[in-house]
Enzyme design. Sequence first.
Site, short mmCIF file in Angstrom:
data_model
loop_
_atom_site.label_atom_id
_atom_site.label_comp_id
_atom_site.label_asym_id
_atom_site.label_seq_id
_atom_site.Cartn_x
_atom_site.Cartn_y
_atom_site.Cartn_z
N ARG A 266 -12.20 0.55 -5.49
CA ARG A 266 -13.28 0.64 -4.52
C ARG A 266 -12.70 0.97 -3.14
O ARG A 266 -11.52 0.68 -2.87
CB ARG A 266 -14.07 -0.66 -4.46
CG ARG A 266 -13.21 -1.90 -4.27
CD ARG A 266 -14.04 -3.16 -4.43
NE ARG A 266 -14.98 -3.34 -3.33
CZ ARG A 266 -14.69 -3.97 -2.19
NH1 ARG A 266 -13.49 -4.46 -1.97
NH2 ARG A 266 -15.60 -4.11 -1.26
N ARG B 12 -18.67 -0.51 5.26
CA ARG B 12 -19.62 -1.51 5.77
C ARG B 12 -20.73 -0.80 6.52
O ARG B 12 -20.45 0.02 7.39
CB ARG B 12 -18.92 -2.47 6.71
CG ARG B 12 -17.89 -3.31 6.03
CD ARG B 12 -17.29 -4.27 7.06
NE ARG B 12 -16.15 -4.97 6.48
CZ ARG B 12 -15.22 -5.56 7.20
NH1 ARG B 12 -15.28 -5.54 8.52
NH2 ARG B 12 -14.22 -6.17 6.61
N ARG C 131 7.25 -0.03 -4.00
CA ARG C 131 7.32 0.76 -2.78
C ARG C 131 8.01 -0.08 -1.72
O ARG C 131 7.91 -1.31 -1.72
CB ARG C 131 5.92 1.14 -2.29
CG ARG C 131 5.34 2.32 -3.02
CD ARG C 131 4.10 2.83 -2.33
NE ARG C 131 3.03 1.86 -2.30
CZ ARG C 131 2.37 1.49 -1.19
NH1 ARG C 131 2.69 1.99 -0.01
NH2 ARG C 131 1.39 0.61 -1.24
N ARG D 177 1.63 3.80 10.39
CA ARG D 177 1.00 3.02 11.45
C ARG D 177 2.01 2.58 12.50
O ARG D 177 3.22 2.60 12.24
CB ARG D 177 0.25 1.81 10.90
CG ARG D 177 1.01 1.03 9.85
CD ARG D 177 0.09 -0.02 9.22
NE ARG D 177 0.85 -0.83 8.25
CZ ARG D 177 0.40 -1.92 7.68
NH1 ARG D 177 -0.81 -2.37 7.95
NH2 ARG D 177 1.15 -2.59 6.81
N GLU E 111 5.94 2.41 11.14
CA GLU E 111 6.14 2.03 9.73
C GLU E 111 6.07 3.28 8.85
O GLU E 111 5.13 4.07 8.97
CB GLU E 111 5.03 1.05 9.36
CG GLU E 111 5.22 0.37 8.03
CD GLU E 111 4.14 -0.69 7.80
OE1 GLU E 111 4.05 -1.66 8.57
OE2 GLU E 111 3.37 -0.52 6.84
N TYR F 294 1.40 -8.33 -5.99
CA TYR F 294 1.23 -8.47 -4.54
C TYR F 294 0.47 -9.76 -4.27
O TYR F 294 -0.61 -9.99 -4.81
CB TYR F 294 0.45 -7.29 -3.93
CG TYR F 294 0.28 -7.54 -2.46
CD1 TYR F 294 1.31 -7.28 -1.56
CD2 TYR F 294 -0.87 -8.16 -1.97
CE1 TYR F 294 1.19 -7.59 -0.22
CE2 TYR F 294 -1.00 -8.48 -0.63
CZ TYR F 294 0.04 -8.19 0.24
OH TYR F 294 -0.07 -8.53 1.56
N ASP G 273 -0.91 -12.24 -1.08
CA ASP G 273 -0.98 -12.60 0.33
C ASP G 273 -0.34 -13.97 0.51
O ASP G 273 -0.18 -14.71 -0.46
CB ASP G 273 -2.45 -12.64 0.79
CG ASP G 273 -2.92 -11.29 1.30
OD1 ASP G 273 -2.09 -10.54 1.84
OD2 ASP G 273 -4.12 -11.00 1.17
P1 FDA Z 1 9.12 -13.77 -0.48
O1 FDA Z 1 9.53 -12.38 -0.78
O2 FDA Z 1 8.58 -14.07 0.85
O3 FDA Z 1 10.35 -14.75 -0.75
C1 FDA Z 1 11.24 -14.55 -1.82
C2 FDA Z 1 12.61 -14.98 -1.35
O4 FDA Z 1 13.51 -14.94 -2.47
C3 FDA Z 1 13.21 -14.05 -0.30
O5 FDA Z 1 13.55 -14.79 0.83
C4 FDA Z 1 14.43 -13.47 -0.99
O6 FDA Z 1 15.52 -13.27 -0.08
C5 FDA Z 1 14.76 -14.54 -2.00
N1 FDA Z 1 15.56 -14.03 -3.13
C6 FDA Z 1 15.30 -12.95 -3.88
N2 FDA Z 1 16.29 -12.75 -4.78
C7 FDA Z 1 17.19 -13.75 -4.58
C8 FDA Z 1 18.43 -14.08 -5.17
N3 FDA Z 1 18.97 -13.34 -6.15
N4 FDA Z 1 19.11 -15.17 -4.71
C9 FDA Z 1 18.60 -15.93 -3.70
N5 FDA Z 1 17.42 -15.64 -3.10
C10 FDA Z 1 16.72 -14.56 -3.52
N6 FDA Z 1 0.43 -11.62 3.47
C11 FDA Z 1 -0.62 -12.05 4.21
O7 FDA Z 1 -1.23 -13.06 3.87
N7 FDA Z 1 -0.99 -11.37 5.35
C12 FDA Z 1 -0.34 -10.25 5.77
O8 FDA Z 1 -0.70 -9.66 6.78
C13 FDA Z 1 0.77 -9.80 4.99
N8 FDA Z 1 1.46 -8.70 5.38
C14 FDA Z 1 2.45 -8.22 4.57
C15 FDA Z 1 3.10 -7.04 4.93
C16 FDA Z 1 4.08 -6.52 4.12
C17 FDA Z 1 4.77 -5.25 4.52
C18 FDA Z 1 4.40 -7.17 2.91
C19 FDA Z 1 5.40 -6.59 1.97
C20 FDA Z 1 3.79 -8.36 2.57
C21 FDA Z 1 2.81 -8.88 3.39
N9 FDA Z 1 2.18 -10.08 3.08
C22 FDA Z 1 1.13 -10.51 3.84
C23 FDA Z 1 2.55 -10.83 1.87
C24 FDA Z 1 3.60 -11.93 2.12
O9 FDA Z 1 4.79 -11.35 2.58
C25 FDA Z 1 3.80 -12.68 0.80
O10 FDA Z 1 2.65 -13.39 0.50
C26 FDA Z 1 4.93 -13.67 0.83
O11 FDA Z 1 6.11 -13.00 1.16
C27 FDA Z 1 5.08 -14.27 -0.56
O12 FDA Z 1 6.04 -15.26 -0.55
P2 FDA Z 1 7.07 -15.40 -1.76
O13 FDA Z 1 7.74 -16.70 -1.56
O14 FDA Z 1 6.37 -15.15 -3.03
O15 FDA Z 1 8.07 -14.16 -1.60
#
Ligand code: FDA
Length: 386
Positions: A175, A179, A258, A289, A312, A363, A365
């Site tokens: 979708r 709005r 990506r 952006r 970006e 993905y 949030d």
């Molecule tokens: P996250 O990726 O944060 O943490 C995983 C950790 O594991 C990392 O610190 C990594 O270094 C570690 N790790 C990985 N492999 C490892 C290894 N082998 N040994 C040790 N450590 C390791 N959400 C939202 O609510 N509002 C927003 O505006 C945005 N905006 C946004 C922009 C962009 C560009 C992205 C990519 C994402 C967002 N998000 C977001 C989403 C948000 O980033 C996401 O919800 C959190 O990162 C998720 O947290 P996690 O703990 O799952 O992963």
Amino acid sequence: MNSDLVVVGSGFFGLTVAERCARERGMKVLVIDRRPHVGGNAYSADEPTTGIEVHQYGAHLFHTSVDRVWEYANRFTDFTSYQHRVYTTVRGEVYPMPINLGTINQFFRAAYTPDEARALITEQAGELAGTDPQNLNDKGIQLIGRPLYEAFIKGYTAKQWQTDPKDLPASIITRLPVRYTYNNRYFNDTHEGLPVDGYTAWLERMADHPNIEVRLSTDFFDVSQPVNKGAVVGQVPVVYTGPVDRYFDYAEGELGWRTLDFEQEVLDVGDFQGTPVMNYADDDVPYTRIHEFRHFHPERDYPTDRTVVVREYSRFAERGDEPYYPVNTAADREALLRYRERVEAETAERRIVFGGRLGTYKYLDMHMAIGAALSTYDNTLPDVLR
Ligand code: FDA
């Protein structure tokens, strides 16, 4: 090892589980992260010459309609009253996003009522009525009509995927929200705001408990470190939030992501664009952006003669790049199913739980990562810890 639980990854998922286990169950938790800081992708740091807080892995806006997550987050931080709004530049003109009555009336130089605008878009979308679009381009036209699709979606999507939308599967979009009011608040959630003292303060407070030890710059797959996969899994319960394919040595293939490249600049102007996020929908502008971080915190005392902007760029990730958004092709989804079988067996046999966006190839949030971690703590961990 004198830990009751090892958490791999100090993002919101890992820290939420660690905090709950330490505080509620009195467990000793060791959190490791391969990066030199806590917080995963939500980490932010002040740009040193201006003091302006910059989200290091892309702009992060907190929003949720889940009261439990909001209450949990508020234990560690207060939130500002920030409300996210996005604008987009198309062919030299600035429009409000997501596409709303203001966008439509500006674009068509009109003063349509909601019903008139709805009738117009329905008519334009009728161009491909009754067809079953196989590519994103046709799907976009079928959803919102050619004029709006070609102005606001086509070029932006092409840049996001570095692929002509005619060559992208229709399944990427189900979708495209339009709005028929002038409401251009980006999120519809009950709760929204930015952490008053910044993301890192919030994340550090989550880890600040005598039962939690954090070891940074420690990769779970680095066998020269005392805490690594071979030494730990099967010995101590583990919560793993790194990439699921990496854990299994890519045995079922590599999952596609990506990534983003960020180009940061400090400018000698007090205000560059008057708003936190400006999208660029034209395909001849190479970035998708520009963020201007001062605008996320109008309440702060930032310098008035300098500002920080971040352009970006989006592209497919190679191994070694930061994985940001799952690509989710049919091949990815098939590989993911095979990984899920391995995950189930590994959880049952070796007391390891996979979570977070990398561990589930989803993905999420921030509020979803926190919510999923609270559910894992309630529902999955008790069995693993038994
Ligand atoms: P996250 O990726 O944060 O943490 C995983 C950790 O594991 C990392 O610190 C990594 O270094 C570690 N790790 C990985 N492999 C490892 C290894 N082998 N040994 C040790 N450590 C390791 N959400 C939202 O609510 N509002 C927003 O505006 C945005 N905006 C946004 C922009 C962009 C560009 C992205 C990519 C994402 C967002 N998000 C977001 C989403 C948000 O980033 C996401 O919800 C959190 O990162 C998720 O947290 P996690 O703990 O799952 O992963």
